[in-house]
Design a protein around this motif. Sequence first.
Motif, PDB file in Angstrom:
ATOM      1  N   THR A 159     -12.982  -0.885   8.709  1.00 46.76           N
ATOM      2  CA  THR A 159     -13.324  -2.093   8.103  1.00 46.76           C
ATOM      3  C   THR A 159     -13.097  -1.726   6.463  1.00 46.76           C
ATOM      4  OG1 THR A 159     -14.779  -2.930   9.655  1.00 46.76           O
ATOM      5  CG2 THR A 159     -15.271  -3.847   7.475  1.00 46.76           C
ATOM      6  N   ALA A 160     -13.697  -0.499   6.058  1.00 50.37           N
ATOM      7  CA  ALA A 160     -13.505  -0.124   4.723  1.00 50.37           C
ATOM      8  C   ALA A 160     -12.026   0.018   4.307  1.00 50.37           C
ATOM      9  CB  ALA A 160     -14.236   0.981   4.468  1.00 50.37           C
ATOM     10  N   ALA A 161     -11.142   0.586   5.123  1.00 50.70           N
ATOM     11  CA  ALA A 161      -9.962   0.914   5.137  1.00 50.70           C
ATOM     12  C   ALA A 161      -9.156  -0.373   4.751  1.00 50.70           C
ATOM     13  CB  ALA A 161      -9.240   1.816   5.972  1.00 50.70           C
ATOM     14  N   MET A 162      -9.129  -1.272   5.820  1.00 48.47           N
ATOM     15  CA  MET A 162      -8.497  -2.545   5.562  1.00 48.47           C
ATOM     16  C   MET A 162      -8.965  -3.168   4.693  1.00 48.47           C
ATOM     17  SD  MET A 162      -8.309  -5.441   8.203  1.00 48.47           S
ATOM     18  CE  MET A 162      -8.746  -7.027   7.200  1.00 48.47           C
ATOM     19  N   GLY A 163     -10.433  -3.288   4.252  1.00 47.65           N
ATOM     20  CA  GLY A 163     -10.720  -4.203   2.947  1.00 47.65           C
ATOM     21  C   GLY A 163     -10.076  -3.406   1.595  1.00 47.65           C
ATOM     22  N   GLU A 164      -9.740  -2.145   1.673  1.00 52.20           N
ATOM     23  CA  GLU A 164      -9.244  -1.334   0.520  1.00 52.20           C
ATOM     24  C   GLU A 164      -7.658  -1.998   0.463  1.00 52.20           C
ATOM     25  OE1 GLU A 164      -8.513   0.803  -2.728  1.00 52.20           O
ATOM     26  OE2 GLU A 164     -10.678   0.205  -1.956  1.00 52.20           O
TER      27      GLU A 164
ATOM     28  N   ALA B  43       8.057  -0.469   5.119  1.00 48.81           N
ATOM     29  CA  ALA B  43       9.029   0.439   4.863  1.00 48.81           C
ATOM     30  C   ALA B  43       8.978   1.707   4.805  1.00 48.81           C
ATOM     31  CB  ALA B  43       9.750  -0.020   3.696  1.00 48.81           C
ATOM     32  N   ALA B  44       7.917   2.186   4.298  1.00 44.01           N
ATOM     33  CA  ALA B  44       7.546   3.539   4.148  1.00 44.01           C
ATOM     34  C   ALA B  44       6.588   4.140   5.159  1.00 44.01           C
ATOM     35  CB  ALA B  44       7.479   4.110   2.685  1.00 44.01           C
ATOM     36  N   ALA B  45       6.034   3.342   6.080  1.00 42.96           N
ATOM     37  CA  ALA B  45       5.134   3.648   6.900  1.00 42.96           C
ATOM     38  C   ALA B  45       4.931   5.222   7.314  1.00 42.96           C
ATOM     39  CB  ALA B  45       4.961   2.773   7.907  1.00 42.96           C
ATOM     40  N   GLN B  46       6.096   5.716   7.686  1.00 41.96           N
ATOM     41  CA  GLN B  46       5.972   7.170   8.166  1.00 41.96           C
ATOM     42  C   GLN B  46       6.296   8.066   7.183  1.00 41.96           C
ATOM     43  OE1 GLN B  46       8.341   6.034  11.728  1.00 41.96           O
ATOM     44  NE2 GLN B  46       6.459   6.957  12.888  1.00 41.96           N
ATOM     45  N   GLU B  47       7.077   7.766   6.135  1.00 41.53           N
ATOM     46  CA  GLU B  47       7.420   8.834   5.146  1.00 41.53           C
ATOM     47  C   GLU B  47       6.440   8.663   3.878  1.00 41.53           C
ATOM     48  OE1 GLU B  47      10.062   5.865   5.563  1.00 41.53           O
ATOM     49  OE2 GLU B  47      10.191   6.716   7.346  1.00 41.53           O
ATOM     50  N   SER B  48       5.600   7.934   3.608  1.00 40.66           N
ATOM     51  CA  SER B  48       4.802   7.666   2.347  1.00 40.66           C
ATOM     52  C   SER B  48       4.024   8.668   2.147  1.00 40.66           C
ATOM     53  CB  SER B  48       4.202   6.457   2.447  1.00 40.66           C
ATOM     54  OG  SER B  48       3.577   6.111   1.213  1.00 40.66           O
ATOM     55  N   THR B  49       3.993   8.954   0.931  1.00 34.39           N
ATOM     56  CA  THR B  49       2.980  10.194   0.591  1.00 34.39           C
ATOM     57  C   THR B  49       1.940   9.296  -0.658  1.00 34.39           C
ATOM     58  OG1 THR B  49       4.240  10.764  -1.372  1.00 34.39           O
ATOM     59  CG2 THR B  49       4.351  11.935   0.738  1.00 34.39           C
ATOM     60  N   ASN B  50       2.059   8.044  -0.760  1.00 35.73           N
ATOM     61  CA  ASN B  50       1.139   7.346  -1.634  1.00 35.73           C
ATOM     62  C   ASN B  50      -0.334   7.015  -0.960  1.00 35.73           C
ATOM     63  OD1 ASN B  50       3.176   7.503  -3.430  1.00 35.73           O
ATOM     64  ND2 ASN B  50       4.143   5.574  -2.541  1.00 35.73           N
ATOM     65  N   GLN B  51      -0.963   8.017  -0.377  1.00 37.14           N
ATOM     66  CA  GLN B  51      -2.117   7.768   0.174  1.00 37.14           C
ATOM     67  C   GLN B  51      -2.882   7.626  -0.869  1.00 37.14           C
ATOM     68  OE1 GLN B  51      -3.991  10.620   2.731  1.00 37.14           O
ATOM     69  NE2 GLN B  51      -5.655   9.646   2.903  1.00 37.14           N
ATOM     70  N   VAL B  52      -3.942   6.324  -1.100  1.00 34.94           N
ATOM     71  CA  VAL B  52      -4.908   6.133  -2.090  1.00 34.94           C
ATOM     72  C   VAL B  52      -6.079   5.836  -1.614  1.00 34.94           C
ATOM     73  CG1 VAL B  52      -3.142   4.690  -3.266  1.00 34.94           C
ATOM     74  CG2 VAL B  52      -4.554   3.563  -1.496  1.00 34.94           C
ATOM     75  N   ALA B  53      -6.505   6.067  -0.499  1.00 37.92           N
ATOM     76  CA  ALA B  53      -8.166   6.175  -0.096  1.00 37.92           C
ATOM     77  C   ALA B  53      -7.894   6.569   1.327  1.00 37.92           C
ATOM     78  CB  ALA B  53      -8.831   4.922  -0.066  1.00 37.92           C
ATOM     79  N   ALA B  54      -9.243   7.502   1.892  1.00 41.05           N
ATOM     80  CA  ALA B  54      -9.687   7.672   3.240  1.00 41.05           C
ATOM     81  C   ALA B  54     -11.118   7.405   3.724  1.00 41.05           C
ATOM     82  CB  ALA B  54      -9.266   9.169   3.329  1.00 41.05           C
ATOM     83  N   ASN B  55     -11.020   6.607   4.644  1.00 44.06           N
ATOM     84  CA  ASN B  55     -12.346   6.201   5.083  1.00 44.06           C
ATOM     85  C   ASN B  55     -12.466   6.822   6.622  1.00 44.06           C
ATOM     86  OD1 ASN B  55     -13.258   4.105   2.777  1.00 44.06           O
ATOM     87  ND2 ASN B  55     -11.115   3.634   3.427  1.00 44.06           N
ATOM     88  N   THR B  56     -13.281   7.864   6.777  1.00 40.77           N
ATOM     89  CA  THR B  56     -13.249   8.319   8.002  1.00 40.77           C
ATOM     90  C   THR B  56     -11.980   8.765   8.787  1.00 40.77           C
ATOM     91  OG1 THR B  56     -15.416   7.235   7.982  1.00 40.77           O
ATOM     92  CG2 THR B  56     -15.189   8.433   9.894  1.00 40.77           C
TER      93      THR B  56
ATOM     94  N   TRP C  55      -9.819   6.502   9.081  1.00 37.13           N
ATOM     95  CA  TRP C  55      -8.624   5.625   8.467  1.00 37.13           C
ATOM     96  C   TRP C  55      -8.103   6.062   7.303  1.00 37.13           C
ATOM     97  CZ3 TRP C  55      -6.096   1.822  11.210  1.00 37.13           C
ATOM     98  CH2 TRP C  55      -6.458   1.489  12.680  1.00 37.13           C
ATOM     99  N   SER C  56      -6.810   5.999   6.551  1.00 38.80           N
ATOM    100  CA  SER C  56      -6.385   6.132   5.511  1.00 38.80           C
ATOM    101  C   SER C  56      -5.722   5.065   5.103  1.00 38.80           C
ATOM    102  CB  SER C  56      -5.595   7.305   5.545  1.00 38.80           C
ATOM    103  OG  SER C  56      -6.098   8.456   5.687  1.00 38.80           O
ATOM    104  N   VAL C  57      -5.715   4.768   3.746  1.00 35.02           N
ATOM    105  CA  VAL C  57      -5.109   3.623   2.988  1.00 35.02           C
ATOM    106  C   VAL C  57      -3.740   4.222   2.254  1.00 35.02           C
ATOM    107  CG1 VAL C  57      -5.093   1.835   1.466  1.00 35.02           C
ATOM    108  CG2 VAL C  57      -7.005   2.381   2.945  1.00 35.02           C
ATOM    109  N   PHE C  58      -2.809   3.454   2.484  1.00 37.83           N
ATOM    110  CA  PHE C  58      -1.497   3.624   1.641  1.00 37.83           C
ATOM    111  C   PHE C  58      -1.002   2.465   0.938  1.00 37.83           C
ATOM    112  CE2 PHE C  58      -1.657   6.920   4.846  1.00 37.83           C
ATOM    113  CZ  PHE C  58      -1.173   8.199   4.314  1.00 37.83           C
ATOM    114  N   GLU C  59      -0.431   2.657  -0.185  1.00 33.25           N
ATOM    115  CA  GLU C  59       0.385   1.619  -0.950  1.00 33.25           C
ATOM    116  C   GLU C  59       1.443   1.961  -1.751  1.00 33.25           C
ATOM    117  OE1 GLU C  59      -1.099  -0.863  -5.125  1.00 33.25           O
ATOM    118  OE2 GLU C  59      -2.284   0.809  -4.543  1.00 33.25           O
ATOM    119  N   ASP C  60       2.787   1.180  -1.634  1.00 32.14           N
ATOM    120  CA  ASP C  60       3.730   1.298  -2.142  1.00 32.14           C
ATOM    121  C   ASP C  60       3.934   0.146  -3.140  1.00 32.14           C
ATOM    122  OD1 ASP C  60       4.491   3.744  -1.319  1.00 32.14           O
ATOM    123  OD2 ASP C  60       5.595   2.877   0.653  1.00 32.14           O
TER     124      ASP C  60
END
Length: 166
Positions: free
Chosen positions: A155-160, A13-26, A28-33
């Motif tokens: 791989t790390a980002a997807m796992g997170e 839902a917030a894929a393009q608007e989210s500011t909830n970045q929780v990790a970065a792996n080179t 790739w970044s990880v977001f969570e809502d």
Amino acid sequence: MAAAALTGAAMPAAAQESTNQVAANTAWSVFEDKNPKECWAVSAPTETVNTRDGRVVAVRRGSILLMTFFRPDAGVAGQVAFTGGYPFAGGSTVEIDVDGTSFDLFTEGEWAWPASKADDAKIIAAMKAGSNATLTARSSRGTQTKDTFSLSGYTAAMGEAEKRCK
């Protein structure tokens, strides 16, 4: 599974608007809502080439993103999605090439997805083992786009993302 059936559940839902970045792996970044619960690993391309009639052209595009996401309440666990930043040509497919192995994604509007959970699993396995993914698509205006994404850190980002959305 039909494109229309996936549309509501396919894009975070917030894929393009989210500011909830929780990790970065080179690359790739990880977001969570939290509401609804959804997590995704996402990357922007390292290279983009747009052509029309065999010539490189400058075009205006929105966000270009390759992602894998999880939405436990909707039963989505590891779905690949791509947005090219423009409406895809009607009835077209997007080819994703991961180090020489190709897969097709079906399109609807500005989004593209694998046709089945089995296809998602094959693409994810290839991306985990690969170094680059190149997505080739055609816009509704006839422009061919070729976007290359680094898979470094995928791989790390997807796992997170998966861990956060169990």
